[in-house]
Enzyme design. Structure first.
Site: not given
Length: 637
Positions: A424, A577, A607
């Protein structure tokens, strides 16, 4: 119902009948816990202690059960407390307070307060760390937890409460026309009628005043005005007001009702009304974003509180050391087995949008990486929101990385096999670090970059994955935008301008279209996508939002002469995601400039899925597949 019949026949009250059923529940013994029934003075308590020996003091949890002061008991909540004590490896004390119909407010709060103080004064006896005591409660027990925490503020003779966990707490009882009251007035288990009846019984208010409580006529106008800043529906997110909420005003003031019901305004009953000087000193709380609006705790601290409660599992094959590189906390993972050869080195930057995530949340990932790839892993704990914004986290990571690169020999790391890795926001940081170190001949060259569902640009929001996945749990648009605005210190008032693409001028869109255009994304990822033209630039917005063009914020738009020199990359993207297309765009940018890319797309991934590696019932198999992909890539270097 039998309880009502028995009450009408004068045999026993309805609450007592339900309590009798609760106390008839069979309690299951857990072989891993020692459970002891005690009395603190006249107050019954139940103590849950892990049987396993521990080399350090354990966390302490004080639990106040729910039930509206009518139902609930030590036996009823035994299973929950048993589970909490075992899963968090904590010493847990559950308090059995006096209840309706024999005892009314403030007996409940006084019992909870006195038992809590007794426990706090005897922590050493129970092997509890004084710096890690948490109060926790559900329903009216959540209200008790909040009240106890407030009452103990400033008590220098007692250990400070570390945190408060409030589960469906009752923090105010005089405004009963908020959205949830209107929407759920007939919901089983806790209907509006039952709640008001319980409230009247708890506060010893005659039931004839029930309508005055519901219509708000029992509260003077000046009191409504005083507390409107905290009780107004404006403090509640719009999504919670969509279904059937009607704005409401209290009926004309009834002074007789006020005289009979005014103790509803006591902070022991409505803890939301406590003075600012008390609220400001409270420990962090586990609640959520609505309570950020109600000034109880910020969203990042709420999430980080839960993360800090995690009990870390240590692998016997991995040596873990907490260090500081200057002021930056890092965690070093080294294979325990001795080796005559230097090992690969991995610098790991955790994700979390700059708001959440920590060395603890990614401990399992780093431990697995160390063991499975036989590498030395350095995890960097950078500064985060709400206090620190862009570019502080990136600078912390860059400084810690340089420190590590200059001392590889001390950790047995091969200078030719150093990898930067992140998920991320951590993936974006890994990219920026790589780009910053391209022209640093005095440091070992980074061998590879591993970028896991990373974000590489924040210029264009309207990508196919945004349109398709903006409501997916774990990372929806609501939390993404929260991180975006707070991390970059941008006013959320520009939201609509950004959504329309009016925050950047046409010349900027034209310059970067070759890298950001949807034609760079394979057709199979554009199902249902509708390209939206950018509206004319809002100059004021552009002046404030030009930070999105900083390459430390959007490394995808770095110059060719930098990107072309980057080391090979391993990119992981997930289908479910909102940031999926960011990985696809950066993959193509690297490949167009001749940088080798190993790409793994996880069709059933979302995610943050890698963090479920050690989550037992919340484990997703795709997390193991991603770990195996990373391990295979590292071993192939």
């Amino acid at each position: 119902m039998q309880g009502n019949i028995l009450e009408k026949l004068g045999i026993c009250s309805m609450p007592k009948f339900v309590r009798f059923l609760h106390d008839s529940m069979r309690i299951k013994k857990d072989p891993e816990l020692r459970v002891t029934d005690l009395r603190f003075g006249t107050i019954p308590v139940r103590l849950f202690q892990p049987k396993a020996a521990s080399s350090r003091l354990r966390r302490g949890i004080i639990f106040y059960h729910g039930g509206g002061s009518v139902f609930g008991s030590l036996d009823c909540y035994h299973g929950l407390c048993n589970h909490l004590a075992r899963e968090t490896d904590s010493v847990l004390l559950m308090i059995g307070y006096r209840m309706v119909p024999d005892h009314h407010s403030p007996a409940l709060c006084h019992d909870c307060m006195n038992a809590s103080i007794y426990f706090l004064k005897a922590l050493e006896t129970y092997g509890v760390d004084p710096s890690r005591v948490v109060v926790c409660g559900e329903g009216i027990g959540g209200a008790a937890a909040a009240t106890v925490t407030q009452a103990l503020v400033g008590r220098s003779d007692l250990p400070r409460i570390r945190a408060q966990v409030l589960i469906s707490p009752v923090v105010q009882v005089f405004c009963l026309q908020l959205p949830s009251f209107q929407q759920n007035r007939n919901v089983p288990f806790l209907s509006q009628k039952f709640m008001v009846t319980v409230l009247c019984n708890y506060l010893a208010i005659d039931l004839s005043w029930r309508d005055a409580i519901l219509n708000g006529s029992c509260v003077p106008p000046d009191v409504w005005k005083k507390y409107d800043k905290w009780l107004s529906p404006d403090n509640i997110p719009k999504k919670f007001k969509k279904r059937g909420f009607q704005p409401w005003s209290p009926d004309p003031f009834n002074e007789a009702a006020y005289l009979e019901t005014k103790h509803m305004l006591d902070v022991e009953v409505s803890s939301l009304l406590a003075d600012d000087e008390i609220i400001a000193q409270l420990p962090e709380a586990f609640l959520g974003m609505i309570f950020e609006k109600l000034r109880i705790c910020p969203m990042p601290q709420f999430v980080c509180f839960m993360q800090d409660l995690q009990l870390l599992k240590y692998d016997p094959d991995v040596v873990v050391t907490d260090l500081r590189f200057g002021t930056i906390p890092v965690k070093l993972y080294q294979p325990k087995a001795s080796s005559c050869t230097l090992k690969p080195g991995i610098v790991y930057y955790h994700g979390g949008g700059g708001a959440i995530g920590s060395l603890k949340t990614h401990h399992g990932i780093c431990s697995h990486l160390c063991k499975e790839s036989d590498s030395v892993v350095l995890a960097v704990g950078y500064r985060k929101l709400p206090k620190y914004k862009f570019p502080v986290p990136i600078r912390d990571c860059l400084v810690a990385t340089i420190h590590f690169l200059k001392s590889l020999h001390a950790y047995g790391v091969d200078p030719a096999r150093v990898v930067v890795c992140g998920d991320s926001l951590g993936g974006e940081i890994a990219t920026v670090v790589c780009q910053k170190l391209v022209n640093t001949p005095d440091l070992p060259r980074i061998r590879a970059q591993i970028l896991i569902y990373a974000t590489f640009q924040v210029l264009d929001i309207q990508t196919p994955s945004f349109q398709q996945r903006k409501n997916i749990p774990m990372l929806n648009w609501s939390f993404t935008s929260y991180c975006f605005y707070h991390f970059l210190d941008i006013s959320p008032s520009w939201h609509e301008v950004i959504m329309k693409g009016a925050h950047l001028p046409t010349k900027v869109w034209e310059k970067y279209r070759k890298w950001l255009g949807p034609e760079n994304i394979p057709e199979r990822f554009k199902r249902g996508y509708r390209q939206k033209p950018h509206e004319p630039v809002n100059e004021a917005a552009y002046l404030e939002l030009s930070v999105v063009l900083d390459v430390m914020c959007s490394p995808l738009i770095a110059e060719d002469d930098i990107v072309s020199q980057l080391p090979e990359a391993c990119i992981v993207s997930c289908e479910y995601d909102i940031l999926r297309d960011s990985s696809l765009l950066y993959k193509k940018r690297l490949e167009d400039l001749g940088v080798p890319v190993t790409w793994h797309h996880v069709e059933d991934g979302f995610h943050g899925v890698l963090n479920t590696l050690d989550m037992k019932f919340l484990y997703f198999p795709s997390s193991t597949r991603i770990l195996n992909m990373l391990t295979h890539f590292i071993k192939g270097l």
